[in-house]
Design a protein around this motif. Sequence first.
Motif, short mmCIF file in Angstrom:
data_model
loop_
_atom_site.label_atom_id
_atom_site.label_comp_id
_atom_site.label_asym_id
_atom_site.label_seq_id
_atom_site.Cartn_x
_atom_site.Cartn_y
_atom_site.Cartn_z
N ARG A 1 11.67 8.90 14.60
CA ARG A 1 12.17 9.68 13.46
C ARG A 1 13.08 10.77 13.99
O ARG A 1 12.68 11.57 14.83
N ARG A 2 14.31 10.78 13.52
CA ARG A 2 15.29 11.74 14.00
C ARG A 2 15.34 12.95 13.10
O ARG A 2 15.16 12.86 11.89
N LYS A 3 15.59 14.11 13.71
CA LYS A 3 15.73 15.36 12.97
C LYS A 3 17.17 15.82 13.04
O LYS A 3 17.87 15.54 14.02
N ALA A 4 17.59 16.55 12.04
CA ALA A 4 18.93 17.14 12.06
C ALA A 4 18.90 18.36 12.97
O ALA A 4 17.90 19.05 13.09
N GLY A 5 20.03 18.62 13.60
CA GLY A 5 20.13 19.80 14.46
C GLY A 5 20.27 21.05 13.61
O GLY A 5 19.98 21.07 12.42
N LYS A 6 20.75 22.12 14.24
CA LYS A 6 20.95 23.37 13.53
C LYS A 6 22.05 23.21 12.49
O LYS A 6 23.06 22.57 12.73
N SER A 7 21.85 23.80 11.34
CA SER A 7 22.93 23.80 10.35
C SER A 7 23.60 25.15 10.38
O SER A 7 22.95 26.19 10.29
N ALA A 8 24.92 25.14 10.51
CA ALA A 8 25.66 26.39 10.67
C ALA A 8 26.06 26.96 9.35
O ALA A 8 26.41 26.35 8.43
#
Length: 181
Positions: free
Chosen positions: A174-181
């Motif tokens: 399961r992949r997670k999204a990185g930081k959202s700017a």
Amino acid sequence: MSRIGHAQINIPSAATVEFKDNVVTVTGNNITMTRELKEGFDVKIEDGVLTVVRPNESKDSKALHGLYRSLINNMVIGVTEGFKKQLELIGVGYRASNQGQKLDLSLGFSHNIIIELPTEVKVETLTEKGKSPVITLSSHDNQLLGMVVAKIRSYRKPEPYKGKGIKFVGEIIRRKAGKSA
């Protein structure tokens, strides 16, 4: 409530099962495996079908009933077919090779990790250009095989952000999204 303990085990013609003095012995393909059962448990073998009988209805006996049935079933499968697990190395520069029973892993550390595998576990490594390296481990002992695979995976567990690490072939990370700017 689980009813695994009541399930019967079909014994193939290639395997023989003996029960004597609370010890179950399974033999087949020049492999012999033994397991000691707790006092009171009985194993009945009739017409190529094995059943495990528990001594009473206590919570302890019910728990061990299913466990012993599963362990004996794994022994029967192990001496006839064997078990096989495949690991895939995902990551830039991750490599695997083996010389006999020594597995050499390059996992991005400053040094290679060399693992001495037990003699019961057979290892093969496959490296193809453009594909991730695959480690194939096989053994007749499912419990030992699981411990070896867990030890190898512990060096680089799959991480959810980039998907790098050691994973089972076919496992979905399961992949997670990185930081959202």
